[in-house]
Structure formats: structure tokens, C-alpha cells
Motif scaffolding. Structure first.
Motif, mmCIF file in Angstrom:
data_model
loop_
_atom_site.group_PDB
_atom_site.id
_atom_site.type_symbol
_atom_site.label_atom_id
_atom_site.label_comp_id
_atom_site.label_asym_id
_atom_site.label_seq_id
_atom_site.Cartn_x
_atom_site.Cartn_y
_atom_site.Cartn_z
ATOM 1 N N SER A 57 0.877 -1.268 -0.044
ATOM 2 C CA SER A 57 0.075 -0.036 -0.052
ATOM 3 C C SER A 57 0.751 1.262 0.002
ATOM 4 C CB SER A 57 -0.917 0.081 1.213
ATOM 5 O OG SER A 57 -0.190 0.053 2.421
ATOM 6 N N GLY A 58 0.291 2.400 -0.276
ATOM 7 C CA GLY A 58 1.024 3.552 -0.257
ATOM 8 C C GLY A 58 1.682 3.846 1.169
ATOM 9 N N GLN B 231 2.557 1.748 3.432
ATOM 10 C CA GLN B 231 3.821 0.780 3.377
ATOM 11 C C GLN B 231 4.759 1.173 2.673
ATOM 12 O OE1 GLN B 231 1.547 -2.776 2.390
ATOM 13 N NE2 GLN B 231 1.210 -3.591 4.511
ATOM 14 N N ARG B 232 4.795 1.618 1.531
ATOM 15 C CA ARG B 232 5.832 2.138 0.541
ATOM 16 C C ARG B 232 6.532 3.365 1.386
ATOM 17 N NH1 ARG B 232 2.304 1.224 -3.702
ATOM 18 N NH2 ARG B 232 1.777 3.196 -4.013
ATOM 19 N N LEU C 137 -0.246 10.444 -0.552
ATOM 20 C CA LEU C 137 -1.356 9.547 0.117
ATOM 21 C C LEU C 137 -2.676 10.208 0.330
ATOM 22 C CD1 LEU C 137 1.412 8.410 2.964
ATOM 23 C CD2 LEU C 137 0.806 7.304 0.705
ATOM 24 N N LEU D 164 -5.044 8.393 5.450
ATOM 25 C CA LEU D 164 -3.360 7.845 5.761
ATOM 26 C C LEU D 164 -2.658 8.980 6.131
ATOM 27 C CD1 LEU D 164 -2.005 5.130 5.862
ATOM 28 C CD2 LEU D 164 -1.667 5.439 3.319
#
Length: 367
Positions: free
Chosen positions: A137-138, A140-141, A166, A170
Motif C-alpha cells: 500500500s502507499g 507501506q511504501r 497518500l 492515511l
């Protein structure tokens, strides 16, 4: 606390005429979280890139940890950078991405493996280490990019719009996580953003840029509550700004004529001579709608016509129009379920009140 970053009289020009940074000097103390804030083209990203070594100043010096690094390439500077697009290698796993910098600098495999383990645990990505970036996911990146920057234990971490890609929920979550990470690590963070909320929520210190120069440098509270110009007041938060002319000066209070109204404001030395054209500034949350017949003793009182009622969750923003045509906003807290029922309707004439102590003036910059 010692300054870990010192920028001394730095100027950077692109092409023949574009002055991106104009004679800027600032220092960052070890362990601070400093945000460079401002609109596109104000010079904030250019400053960050010069600290990182990706751009060279035309004039001035950049000192890191007491060493002049103005002419030293990026890979020899004791810092690391998290880019806006994260810049993860798509063909590598997260484990390989995070450990890449250690590998190319010759860190022994066992030591590198332990460092990667530690930093992945810190950013809560241990269970994602074998996946490639496109499967994350964004958020996590973003954590993976942070881990890659932190694994080499830099003295300074530079963050270039780290949350801009994001979604809103988030971003709100990761603001808190980044702030918490900074507190745990004790590293120096320097972040660039155009988002005032990020700057106010996350930073120890905010440096607001305007046209290549520093407009104001202070804590989030100082910049929000005590802006030093109409530009700062208008950029940080929401504010009412309207034109007036000083008609009297008495001790710590100035009186301003604005259309059919007279407004009193705290004298701040930024516009305090009779005849000066000034911008009058009042935050929407510092104003109130007066009850019909209320005399507003001790307050500035102005009449306006209601244009819109805007629901903001825990407040209703009343958007009204002064006789001069200027917009005036009042934030009304929704303290009880029936608060909204007592508000004036669109088109109604209202009186708004606000205290002189909450009213500021700045030199008028309009036409």
C-alpha cells in the motif's frame, strides 16, 4: 544544543532570471524537527536539495556537523533523504531495497542483516520484507522508504513532501507516526511541505518561505498566533483580512477606519502611524456572532450579510460579506444539537464581534 545544519547567505539562481533562493541564512539544532513550508516556487525544495548536495549554491555556505560541505557530493554527507515518490527499486524486495545502501558501502553481511531486521521492525514491515514495492500500500511504501533512509543511521533525515501522494486519512495517521518516530530516534528531521497542517502538527519549528526568502521562522504556535505579515497570516490557517486606514494611535491600541466601521487593534509596530494603510487580521475562531440587541461592549463590532453556512463537523463556518465587499468568516462551535437551529439564515444581516487583543494589523500589500 549545537546547530547540526548551518546555511549561511545561500543564493541559488536557475537560468538568467529565476532566483529560487535569495540570500537565506538559517540553522537547525541537533534533534530538531524543522519544516520548510510554502507554496510552489518559494524556494523550500531548492534549499533541501542544496543541503542534500543535489544542487550547489551560487553563493554562500552549507555546514553540516561543523564541516563545510558546500562542495562535497551527496554520498559523502552524513544524511539521507526520503523522496516524494519514495524512489524504491521496483525489481527488488523490500528487504533488498532497505539493505541496498549497506551492501554498496561494504557493510558486512551479518551486520547489514541485523540492521535491516531492526529498522523493518521499527517501521512494522517485517512481515512484508519479501514483497516488491508494487504489492504494498502507499503507507507501506512510505514506511519502506523511511526504513531505507534510516538503516544507515544518518545524522540528518531530509523529507521531501513525504506524505503528498497518500490519501487524507492515511496522511493524518502517518503524520502522527512520523512525529513519534522522530521522538524515538532523536534524529534531526528537515521536511519540505506545502501543507500547513503537516507543518503545524509535526514540526518543532516552521520556516515559512516567500519568493526565495524566509517570511517567518518560529514555533507552530508563534507563527499561527503571532504572524509577522499579512502573507504569513493568510498562509497559516484561515484568517479574515480586510483593508483599513489608521485614524488614531493611543498607547498599545490603534484605531482603524474601514468603510463605515471603526476597528481597534493591538499595536504591533508593523503598521502604527496615523494615515497608514493596513490589513486588519482576525481569525474566524476569534470572532462571534452577537445576539440581536447586544451592545458588544469592549469588542469591535461590524455588520455583514450572511452568504453561506458551511458545515465543518464540530463547527459551522458562517461566511458573511461586509459592506466593503470583503468576506468575513466566523467559526461557530456546535456545542449543543440545536446550535445550528439558532444560526442566522442566508441573506440575514448580522453583527460580528471580536476583541481588539485578538486583532492584528500589517502593512497593506494590496492595490
Amino acid at each position: 544544543m549545537e546547530a547540526i545544519i548551518q546555511i549561511e547567505g545561500v543564493t541559488k539562481t536557475f537560468g538568467a532570471k529565476v532566483v529560487a533562493v535569495n540570500d537565506v541564512s538559517l540553522s537547525v539544532k541537533e534533534g530538531e524537527f524543522v519544516t520548510l513550508l510554502g507554496p510552489s516556487g518559494c524556494g523550500k525544495t531548492t534549499i533541501l536539495r542544496m543541503v542534500a548536495g543535489f544542487e550547489s549554491p551560487d553563493h554562500g555556505r552549507i555546514i553540516l556537523g561543523g564541516e563545510d560541505v558546500t562542495d562535497i557530493p551527496p554520498y559523502h554527507r552524513p544524511l539521507n533523504m526520503v523522496f516524494q515518490d519514495f524512489a524504491l527499486f521496483p525489481h527488488m524486495t523490500i528487504d533488498e531495497n532497505v539493505g541496498y545502501g549497506l551492501k554498496v558501502t561494504g557493510v558486512p553481511q551479518a551486520e547489514a542483516s541485523q540492521a535491516v531486521d531492526d529498522v523493518l521492525k521499527m517501521v512494522e514491515l517485517t512481515d512484508q520484507r519479501s514483497r516488491r514495492p508494487h504489492l504494498l500500500s502507499g503507507g507501506q511504501r512510505q514506511r519502506a522508504a523511511l526504513a531505507r533512509a534510516l538503516v544507515r543511521k544518518p545524522k540528518v533525515l531530509l523529507l521531501d513532501e513525504p506524505l503528498s501522494s497518500l490519501d487524507a486519512n492515511l496522511r493524518a495517521q502517518l503524520r502522527v507516526e512520523l512525529k513519534h518516530l522522530h521522538e524515538i530516534l532523536g534524529l534531526t528531521f528537515v521536511m519540505v511541505t506545502h501543507d500547513q497542517t503537516e507543518a503545524l502538527v509535526m514540526a518543532d519549528r516552521v520556516i515559512l518561505m516567500q519568493d526565495g526568502r524566509i517570511a517567518q521562522d518560529g514555533t507552530p504556535k508563534e507563527i499561527y498566533e503571532h504572524p509577522n505579515s499579512a502573507y504569513v497570516a493568510n498562509f497559516i490557517g484561515t484568517t479574515n483580512l480586510f483593508h483599513g486606514r489608521i485614524s488614531a494611535v493611543n498607547d498599545d491600541i490603534v484605531t482603524i477606519s474601514s468603510g463605515q466601521h471603526e476597528v481597534r487593534a493591538a499595536a504591533n509596530g508593523l503598521g502604527s502611524s496615523i494615515g497608514d494603510d493596513v490589513a486588519v487580521c482576525i481569525r474566524p475562531e476569534k470572532a462571534q456572532i452577537l445576539e440581536p440587541g447586544a451592545d458588544g461592549i469592549g469588542l469591535n463590532v461590524m455588520t455583514a450579510a450572511v452568504d453561506e453556512l458551511l458545515y465543518h463537523g464540530n463547527t459551522i463556518r458562517v461566511q458573511a460579506r461586509l459592506a466593503s465587499g470583503a468576506t468575513f468568516l466566523v467559526d461557530v462551535p456546535l456545542k449543543t444539537p440545536d446550535t445550528q437551529d439558532t444560526l442566522p439564515q442566508k441573506g440575514a444581516q448580522i453583527a460580528v464581534g471580536f476583541a481588539p487583543v485578538n486583532t492584528a494589523t500589517f502593512p497593506w500589500e494590496g492595490s
